[in-house]
Design a protein around this motif. Sequence first.
Motif, short mmCIF file in Angstrom:
data_model
loop_
_atom_site.label_atom_id
_atom_site.label_comp_id
_atom_site.label_asym_id
_atom_site.label_seq_id
_atom_site.Cartn_x
_atom_site.Cartn_y
_atom_site.Cartn_z
N ALA A 54 32.10 43.60 47.26
CA ALA A 54 33.22 43.72 46.31
C ALA A 54 34.57 43.82 47.03
O ALA A 54 35.57 43.25 46.58
N GLY A 55 34.60 44.53 48.16
CA GLY A 55 35.85 44.68 48.90
C GLY A 55 36.38 43.35 49.39
O GLY A 55 37.56 43.02 49.22
N ASP A 56 35.48 42.56 50.00
CA ASP A 56 35.89 41.24 50.51
C ASP A 56 36.35 40.34 49.36
O ASP A 56 37.31 39.58 49.48
N GLU A 57 35.66 40.47 48.23
CA GLU A 57 36.01 39.62 47.09
C GLU A 57 37.41 39.96 46.58
O GLU A 57 38.19 39.07 46.23
N ARG A 58 37.75 41.24 46.60
CA ARG A 58 39.10 41.66 46.16
C ARG A 58 40.17 41.12 47.10
O ARG A 58 41.18 40.59 46.68
N VAL A 59 39.92 41.24 48.41
CA VAL A 59 40.91 40.74 49.40
C VAL A 59 41.08 39.23 49.23
O VAL A 59 42.20 38.71 49.23
N TYR A 60 39.95 38.55 49.01
CA TYR A 60 40.00 37.09 48.86
C TYR A 60 40.78 36.71 47.60
O TYR A 60 41.61 35.79 47.62
N ALA A 61 40.54 37.44 46.52
CA ALA A 61 41.24 37.14 45.25
C ALA A 61 42.75 37.28 45.44
O ALA A 61 43.52 36.47 44.91
N GLU A 62 43.18 38.28 46.22
CA GLU A 62 44.62 38.48 46.44
C GLU A 62 45.21 37.31 47.24
O GLU A 62 46.29 36.79 46.94
#
Length: 282
Positions: A54-62
């Motif tokens: 989830a953390g990586d997905e959030r950074v990627y979304a940004e």
Amino acid sequence: MTAVATIAQILTNAARALRGCSDSPRLDAELLLGKVLGLSRSSLVAHDARPLDAGDERVYAELLHQRVRGVPIAYLTGEREFWSLPLIVTPAVLVPRPETESLVQHALQVMPENVPICVLDLGTGSGAIALSLASERSLWNITAVDLSPQALEVAAQNSAALKLPRVKWRLGNWFDAVPSERFHLIVSNPPYIADEDQALASLAAEPVMALTAGRSGLDALSAIIAQAPRHLHAGGWLVLEHGATQAPAVTDLLAQYGFASVSTFSDFSGKPRVTLGTHTQH
Ligand SMILES: C[S@@+](CC[C@H](N)C(=O)[O-])C[C@H]1O[C@@H](n2cnc3c(N)ncnc32)[C@H](O)[C@@H]1O
């Protein structure tokens, strides 16, 4: 429980989201995800069934959000390859363009190879031109100037990272940074877009001082051409990048200030972009 998305699914969705704002949506999607996960593009493909946390997905979304808003991919990944050199790039510098490699090519061709000459790069930005020349010619004594201290910091970081420490970095307004020095070769990719040019809208993330040069776009080129004769050894060369429609104006300016053997060359996409000339007298 929500299903966890895999690398393959994330990339497909991201490429779709980037379709309207990038010429290379899939490539951009892969470069950004590679940046987040610390993986090469080939590793992403090899491990595309891996779930993303989830953390990586959030950074990627940004990062994706910023790319959709028009931030250049090089600012998001922090790097851009130029003349096969991996350069650090930040919003303090212009993203080096492939067409500028044509200027490097002509600068290398116009001077003899194994002679220790003095070279000046005006408006060095990331150091792209100066460091490319340094990587090709170990005997050249290269000085590079920029008016932006932040740009010179990036150039110096590149110099250290690439182990090309011989370039001297100078802060100042064109030749004011090297007031009494003469060179055998002066190169420059100065700002050359007119202040009101509509193309600027798509370049909003890049530093305005790297882009614009007065009402006609010729202010920086004119200033450099006018002062170059006082800073060239007899027989020295000035090699300039300019806009695709500016070759006639640059040719006229070079003739006006006494340059000879003036020629224009096209970049790799066929646009007249590089004009050079030699100065034989003082
Ligand atoms: C088009 S960018 C070129 C950057 C780099 N040489 C390249 O090709 O990627 C122009 C550079 O000129 C610098 N510049 C603008 N006005 C200047 C001035 N008056 N004196 C010195 N540098 C200047 C900008 O800060 C910018 O880094």
